[in-house]
Design a protein around this motif. Sequence first.
Motif, PDB file in Angstrom:
ATOM      1  N   ILE B  48      40.293  44.019  37.249  1.00  0.00           N
ATOM      2  CA  ILE B  48      39.354  44.342  36.186  1.00  0.00           C
ATOM      3  C   ILE B  48      40.075  45.154  35.129  1.00  0.00           C
ATOM      4  O   ILE B  48      41.071  45.824  35.425  1.00  0.00           O
ATOM      5  CB  ILE B  48      38.131  45.102  36.746  1.00  0.00           C
ATOM      6  N   THR B  56      31.863  45.332  34.324  1.00  0.00           N
ATOM      7  CA  THR B  56      31.540  44.764  35.640  1.00  0.00           C
ATOM      8  C   THR B  56      31.904  43.294  35.660  1.00  0.00           C
ATOM      9  O   THR B  56      31.656  42.577  34.701  1.00  0.00           O
ATOM     10  CB  THR B  56      30.042  44.930  35.950  1.00  0.00           C
ATOM     11  N   ASN B  57      32.521  42.864  36.762  1.00  0.00           N
ATOM     12  CA  ASN B  57      32.738  41.434  36.971  1.00  0.00           C
ATOM     13  C   ASN B  57      32.282  41.068  38.375  1.00  0.00           C
ATOM     14  O   ASN B  57      31.618  41.864  39.047  1.00  0.00           O
ATOM     15  CB  ASN B  57      34.184  41.033  36.681  1.00  0.00           C
ATOM     16  N   GLU B  58      32.669  39.918  38.833  1.00  0.00           N
ATOM     17  CA  GLU B  58      32.142  39.427  40.108  1.00  0.00           C
ATOM     18  C   GLU B  58      32.704  40.167  41.317  1.00  0.00           C
ATOM     19  O   GLU B  58      32.168  40.042  42.416  1.00  0.00           O
ATOM     20  CB  GLU B  58      32.406  37.926  40.261  1.00  0.00           C
ATOM     21  N   SER B  61      33.416  46.971  39.612  1.00  0.00           N
ATOM     22  CA  SER B  61      32.981  47.648  38.386  1.00  0.00           C
ATOM     23  C   SER B  61      33.996  48.717  38.043  1.00  0.00           C
ATOM     24  O   SER B  61      34.659  49.266  38.933  1.00  0.00           O
ATOM     25  CB  SER B  61      31.599  48.281  38.567  1.00  0.00           C
TER      26      SER B  61
END
Lengths: 118, 112
Positions: B48, B56-58, B61
């Motif tokens: 990230i 935030t991604n899959e 955060s």
Amino acid sequence: ETGVTQTPRHLVMGMTNKKSLKCEQHLGHNAMYWYKQSAKKPLELMFVYNFKEQTENNSVPSRFSPECPNSSHLFLHLHTLQPEDSALYLCASSQEPLVTGAGNQPQHFGDGTRLSIL
Amino acid sequence: LAKTTQPISMDSYEGQEVNITCSHNNIATNDYITWYQQFPSQGPRFIIQGYKTKVTNEVASLFIPADRKSSTLSLPRVSLSDTAVYYCLVGDGNTGGFKTIFGAGTRLFVKA
């Protein structure tokens, strides 16, 4: 599949041998890097290539000689290495060259070549 | 000269949320904060990246306070496969150029 392929994965060589490490990136990136990772030490940046031109040599001994014939391929030629050169050598690429440190260009790493010097 | 400071190691259990904080007092104005994950005998993997506030991604955060002198990687509900070394990476605020400084990272061990 990381998009960055390094060969060989493992290499054992004597101190007087000459060998080369190869890196190929399939991501269309313009910058490529060599790193060294010794046991229990942080990654150390060795060389940076932007658009095939070397832009950074991080005080690396001359027994390591990089070559970048095009934006997709990077080599590290090895000659007369020392036992302390045993390490994991990682290649990475990024879309654009890093301007200041990490910047906003994530790097994509290969899985490295584990080099052992006898 | 270390540019980032992270805990050397952390332990957690499966299903827990893990927060790893990184200090980077000398972060430059234009620098982003990037986190990588590394498994043994593999290269680091990008997790990230952020500049300020929250991203935030899959998989994670990233929380960055207004002064940007630190950041926190948050991994929700970790599993055994999240056992790895996590690196916080920022620019070299003193010399700029092409320096890429990886610190020692944080070794996360997730237990069953």
